[in-house]
Design an enzyme around this catalytic site. Sequence first.
Site, PDB file in Angstrom:
ATOM      1  N   ASP A  68       7.843  -4.305  -5.100  1.00 23.87           N
ATOM      2  CA  ASP A  68       7.523  -2.927  -4.727  1.00 23.87           C
ATOM      3  C   ASP A  68       8.780  -2.077  -4.556  1.00 23.87           C
ATOM      4  OD1 ASP A  68       8.340  -4.313  -2.461  1.00 23.87           O
ATOM      5  OD2 ASP A  68       6.361  -4.307  -1.542  1.00 23.87           O
ATOM      6  N   ASP A 137       0.184  -6.675   9.307  1.00 22.77           N
ATOM      7  CA  ASP A 137      -1.249  -6.467   9.052  1.00 22.77           C
ATOM      8  C   ASP A 137      -1.733  -7.326   7.881  1.00 22.77           C
ATOM      9  OD1 ASP A 137      -0.060  -5.214   6.923  1.00 22.77           O
ATOM     10  OD2 ASP A 137      -0.823  -3.206   7.369  1.00 22.77           O
ATOM     11  N   HIS A 139      -0.487  -7.653   4.903  1.00 20.15           N
ATOM     12  CA  HIS A 139      -0.348  -7.158   3.523  1.00 20.15           C
ATOM     13  C   HIS A 139       0.650  -7.992   2.734  1.00 20.15           C
ATOM     14  CE1 HIS A 139       2.840  -4.163   5.115  1.00 20.15           C
ATOM     15  NE2 HIS A 139       3.506  -4.951   4.287  1.00 20.15           N
ATOM     16  N   GLU A 144      -1.890  -2.747   1.256  1.00 20.84           N
ATOM     17  CA  GLU A 144      -2.297  -2.504   2.631  1.00 20.84           C
ATOM     18  C   GLU A 144      -3.764  -2.876   2.844  1.00 20.84           C
ATOM     19  OE1 GLU A 144      -0.119  -2.054   4.650  1.00 20.84           O
ATOM     20  OE2 GLU A 144       1.227  -0.365   4.297  1.00 20.84           O
TER      21      GLU A 144
HETATM   22  C1  GLP Z   1       7.315  -4.595   3.542  1.00 22.11           C
HETATM   23  C2  GLP Z   1       7.334  -5.187   2.148  1.00 22.11           C
HETATM   24  C3  GLP Z   1       6.624  -6.519   2.111  1.00 22.11           C
HETATM   25  C4  GLP Z   1       7.184  -7.413   3.198  1.00 22.11           C
HETATM   26  C5  GLP Z   1       6.982  -6.763   4.540  1.00 22.11           C
HETATM   27  C6  GLP Z   1       7.455  -7.610   5.712  1.00 22.11           C
HETATM   28  O1  GLP Z   1       6.076  -4.092   3.865  1.00 22.11           O
HETATM   29  N1  GLP Z   1       6.715  -4.324   1.193  1.00 22.11           N
HETATM   30  O2  GLP Z   1       6.808  -7.121   0.842  1.00 22.11           O
HETATM   31  O3  GLP Z   1       6.552  -8.669   3.160  1.00 22.11           O
HETATM   32  O4  GLP Z   1       7.702  -5.542   4.529  1.00 22.11           O
HETATM   33  O5  GLP Z   1       8.776  -7.354   6.030  1.00 22.11           O
HETATM   34  P1  GLP Z   1       9.618  -8.270   6.989  1.00 22.11           P
HETATM   35  O6  GLP Z   1       9.896  -9.517   6.255  1.00 22.11           O
HETATM   36  O7  GLP Z   1      10.862  -7.477   7.265  1.00 22.11           O
HETATM   37  O8  GLP Z   1       8.803  -8.495   8.216  1.00 22.11           O
END
Ligand code: GLP
Length: 243
Positions: A68, A137, A139, A144
């Site tokens: 993404d 959440d 995702h 989402e």
């Molecule tokens: C963002 C990214 C996800 C990732 C998430 C969790 O939303 N788009 O791909 O898994 O963050 O981030 P973190 O690993 O910093 O908790």
Amino acid sequence: IRDDTEAASFYVANYIIERIKHFNPTPTHPFVLGLPTGSSPLGVYRILVEKYKAGEISFENVVTFNMDEYIGIPRDHPQSYHTFMWQHFFSHVNIHPRNVHILNGNAPNLEAECVEYEAKIKSSGGVDLFLAGIGEDGHIAFNEPGSSLASRTRVKTLAYDTVLANSRFFNNDLDQVPKMALTVGVQTVLEAREVVVIVLGARKSLALQKCIEQGVNHMWTLSSLQLHPHPMIVCDEDATLEL
Ligand code: GLP
């Protein structure tokens, strides 16, 4: 389940190395690796770089597709996923820039960008291993709650909780956090031949419980992994709090 972040990261990094070596990639038959951003994969990237520097793995014949990218911040913004990936991984290994694919959140036609991205994944032979993290959440990528489990790469409005979680990277200022992103779809991830998810810390424990102990549903999009033939979740002890 591993004791802590370091042990989980070590397991995932070694697993990826084993998969690449076993695949024995060549220029005409590269290994296609899907990659995430966020804090969860940071240890994996660090260990992969260390192993590359120790001569244990080459990324010469590896093609990558990132999950993404934000819409509306420049590519060279310190918090763009382009910057993140080059800073933490690509700049330190022997991957060829032409083999790196990251969605362009500033493309003049975002929908065309998404269609082209899917086409590029397809023409590369499909993703061999998709590494992912999860949001609090549940995702996966930026799919989402409420995302269709049949979704493909597209424009997505971020949930308020995600904007809030991401504000720590934007001076805790909600106004600076992008509200939209380009993301691969749930189906795009499910089509990878293998999916490995790294889940770290107690703040992810509810999401992990919803995603693996409850039914497949579009509110916790990681739960779709229950439909995948080769999924693996690697987590630390803290993330198992709700299991
Ligand atoms: C963002 C990214 C996800 C990732 C998430 C969790 O939303 N788009 O791909 O898994 O963050 O981030 P973190 O690993 O910093 O908790």
